[in-house]
Design a protein around this motif. Structure first.
Motif, PDB file in Angstrom:
ATOM      1  N   GLU A  65       0.839  -1.199   0.000  1.00  0.00           N
ATOM      2  CA  GLU A  65       0.000   0.000   0.000  1.00  0.00           C
ATOM      3  C   GLU A  65       0.879   1.256   0.000  1.00  0.00           C
ATOM      4  N   ASN A  66       0.486   2.319  -0.687  1.00  0.00           N
ATOM      5  CA  ASN A  66      -0.631   2.452  -1.601  1.00  0.00           C
ATOM      6  C   ASN A  66      -0.193   2.246  -3.050  1.00  0.00           C
ATOM      7  N   LYS A 122      -2.753  -1.766  -4.018  1.00  0.00           N
ATOM      8  CA  LYS A 122      -3.756  -1.813  -2.957  1.00  0.00           C
ATOM      9  C   LYS A 122      -4.285  -3.225  -2.737  1.00  0.00           C
ATOM     10  N   TYR A 153     -10.478   9.209   4.889  1.00  0.00           N
ATOM     11  CA  TYR A 153     -10.609   8.260   3.795  1.00  0.00           C
ATOM     12  C   TYR A 153     -10.384   8.906   2.439  1.00  0.00           C
ATOM     13  N   GLU A 154     -11.002  10.069   2.214  1.00  0.00           N
ATOM     14  CA  GLU A 154     -10.922  10.681   0.884  1.00  0.00           C
ATOM     15  C   GLU A 154      -9.578  11.355   0.629  1.00  0.00           C
ATOM     16  N   GLY A 176      -6.806   8.003   2.153  1.00  0.00           N
ATOM     17  CA  GLY A 176      -7.055   6.589   1.884  1.00  0.00           C
ATOM     18  C   GLY A 176      -7.021   5.732   3.124  1.00  0.00           C
ATOM     19  N   ASN A 232      -8.688   3.807   6.170  1.00  0.00           N
ATOM     20  CA  ASN A 232      -9.962   3.160   6.475  1.00  0.00           C
ATOM     21  C   ASN A 232     -10.429   3.570   7.874  1.00  0.00           C
ATOM     22  N   ASN A 253     -11.409  -4.933  -3.924  1.00  0.00           N
ATOM     23  CA  ASN A 253     -11.173  -4.583  -2.531  1.00  0.00           C
ATOM     24  C   ASN A 253     -12.201  -5.208  -1.603  1.00  0.00           C
ATOM     25  N   ILE A 298     -12.561  -0.163  -6.281  1.00  0.00           N
ATOM     26  CA  ILE A 298     -11.972   1.126  -6.639  1.00  0.00           C
ATOM     27  C   ILE A 298     -11.862   1.158  -8.161  1.00  0.00           C
TER      28      ILE A 298
END
Length: 527
Positions: free
Chosen positions: A151-152, A155, A283-284, A287, A289, A469, A481
């Motif tokens: 990551e990232n 993913k 999150y936005e 990334g 969670n 995912n 995604i």
């Protein structure tokens, strides 16, 4: 030598069985009965009987593909003698071709010729399986990434296409087995037919910074290399180089390692804030969670400190994330979380060292943030085997290069016997590599399992063809995604473009063309 003997005996026995099962069929087709028993000749003449191209003979001897192609041959041979019903073909496949005995020893198997051959679902399925197996084993292999060690950059849930040919496709070491059994039943192979390591010529050597797919070297379940778990990491150390990690920063031969531009290397950080981060922002923007309990999330945990501020312990942040957080007016401080020098990462189970989760080599007081320096052996190196260096080379000696190793440490001695010869030197037989995950603090990589041998290399991922995912992170806000579908990878280009829409347009166009073509043929046949 034992492998060659097994293969020779098996090959002779298989041809005898084939002759016993088909001699009458060959005779009734105008061939000599003895030709059914002779290697190569029996296939060559058999291809004439079923009217198939003679170059097909090559396919009978390709590992994994060969056994499937024998089924194709038996189905076609049954066709040539009137056994063209679907049920006959199913029986032929289920009996692994042994149904041909019934055809051969029927009262008078009449040769009808290839004009009786009719395409069926079974025939189409077998040919599709042959083609898919050829591509999978020798050219492009699909895999899905189940963990977040890259990551990232890569993913969780990314479905990759892994190309094998540029470095040279590795010949399957367990050539007789169920196709794609690594996905459905990894024990589906005949171990006695195992082949030694061989690789076809390629045109490109592995390079530092490549993302590489390889078999997990210290897999304790399978000794056959191509049956071990497939891992994906970044190649950071080449044969003959020295790697070191100081305060979480990787150095190779004393120089700071510079990842590719599309790499998103991550480290653990502690971030002190005045007020809580919103789940949407985490999150936005990052990334991260946000699902989980109030203070124990999937990707971080948070607690109040003595000053009443909030301390976030993030497991993985990129440099870009760190810069963004430092510019946030809500953030008081951002500091890396590092294990100190001299603190050893070690896991003990029932009084014994669990080498899977203990730093490599097990006798070093190292950890993922303070590691090395460690030399990576190359083919031809003469290394010294001492009490201090043995943990570094023991897997090479025993597991990877298959030597008989014995240590005599009685009465304070430390005598090393390799293949019953007392010595303190050993010449390395193959190149080794050092692999690390871009998610530095959440990666089980070479810092734990050690060197990766040349014979463990599978290939390089070149494309993310899908993202699934939701299969691996059911609590993630986004199950799939979509902008990762059909994106290039491993190419030093940080501006990833999804080609999914073009693939969809091409697929719709192809289906439309096929429908129009079928309607035209139907209309033509009607008149």
């Amino acid at each position: 030598m034992n492998i060659l003997i097994y293969w020779l005996i098996g090959y002779i026995f298989a041809n005898l069985i084939f002759g016993v099962a088909t001699w009458k069929l060959y005779k009734n087709a105008g061939k000599q009965a003895w030709q059914a028993y002779i290697p190569f000749i029996n296939i060559w003449q058999g291809l004439s009987i079923i009217h198939r191209p003679k170059w097909w003979i090559v396919l009978f001897y390709i590992p994994i593909v060969g056994p499937i192609f024998w089924l194709v041959f038996f189905v076609d041979l049954g066709d040539a003698y009137g056994k063209i019903e679907t049920k006959d073909k199913i029986i032929m496949v289920l009996t692994l071709g042994l149904y041909i005995f019934a055809v051969n020893y029927s009262d008078n198997p009449k040769y009808l010729g290839p004009e009786q051959r009719k395409p069926t679902f079974i025939s189409s399925l077998l040919f599709a399986l042959v083609l898919a197996t050829l591509v999978h084993n020798w050219f492009i292999q699909p895999m899905i990434v189940p963990t977040g060690s890259m990551e990232n950059t890569i993913k969780i849930g990314d479905a990759l296409f892994v190309e094998k040919i540029s470095h040279g496709a590795r010949v399957p070491m367990t050539p007789i087995g169920i196709p794609f059994s690594e996905f459905i039943y990894r024990d589906g192979f005949i171990d006695k037919a195992r082949l030694p390591y061989m690789r076809l010529p390629g045109w490109r050597a592995l390079k530092s910074n490549d993302i590489v797919v390889f078999n997990y070297p210290t897999d304790s379940v399978y000794s056959a290399i191509d049956r071990k778990d497939a891992y994906v990491k970044r190649l950071v150390g080449l044969p003959g180089q020295t790697v070191q990690v100081r305060n979480g920063i990787l150095y190779v031969d004393g120089k700071k390692f510079i990842p590719k531009k599309d790499a998103q290397v991550q480290h653990a950080y502690m971030v002190i804030t005045k007020t809580p981060f919103s789940d949407k922002l985490l999150y936005e923007n990052f990334g991260i969670n946000p699902t989980g309990s109030d203070f124990q999330k999937n990707d971080y945990f948070v607690q109040k400190n003595e000053d009443g501020n909030l301390a976030y312990y993030f497991k993985a942040l990129t440099d870009a994330h760190v810069a963004a957080m430092k510019s946030n007016t809500n953030v008081i401080s951002v500091e890396p979380i590092l294990d100190p020098v001299g603190q050893k990462t070690e896991h003990i189970v029932n009084g014994k060292i669990d080498s899977t989760n203990t730093i490599f080599p097990v006798n070093k007081n190292w950890n993922p943030d303070q590691y090395g320096p460690l030399y990576i052996p190359k083919k031809g190196d003469n290394v010294e085997i001492t009490k201090e260096s043995l943990p570094q080379f023991i897997n090479i000696l025993r597991k990877y290069e298959h030597n008989n190793l014995r240590i005599d440490s009685a009465n304070g001695k430390f005598d090393v016997y390799i293949n019953d010869q007392k010595t303190n030197k050993y010449q390395i037989k193959q190149d080794y590599y050092f692999m690390m995950g871009d998610n530095r603090n959440q990666s089980l990589d070479a810092r734990f399992f050690g060197y990766v041998g040349e014979d463990h290399i599978i290939g390089r991922p070149i494309m993310i063809w899908a993202n699934m995912n939701g299969m691996f992170e059911p609590t993630a806000p986004k199950k799939f995604i979509w902008n990762r579908f059909f994106t290039s990878i491993n190419n030093d280009d940080p501006n990833k473009t999804s080609y999914g829409i073009y693939v969809l347009i091409a697929l719709i166009a192809w289906i439309g063309y096929d429908i129009v073509k079928a309607r035209k043929e139907k209309k033509k046949n009607k008149y």
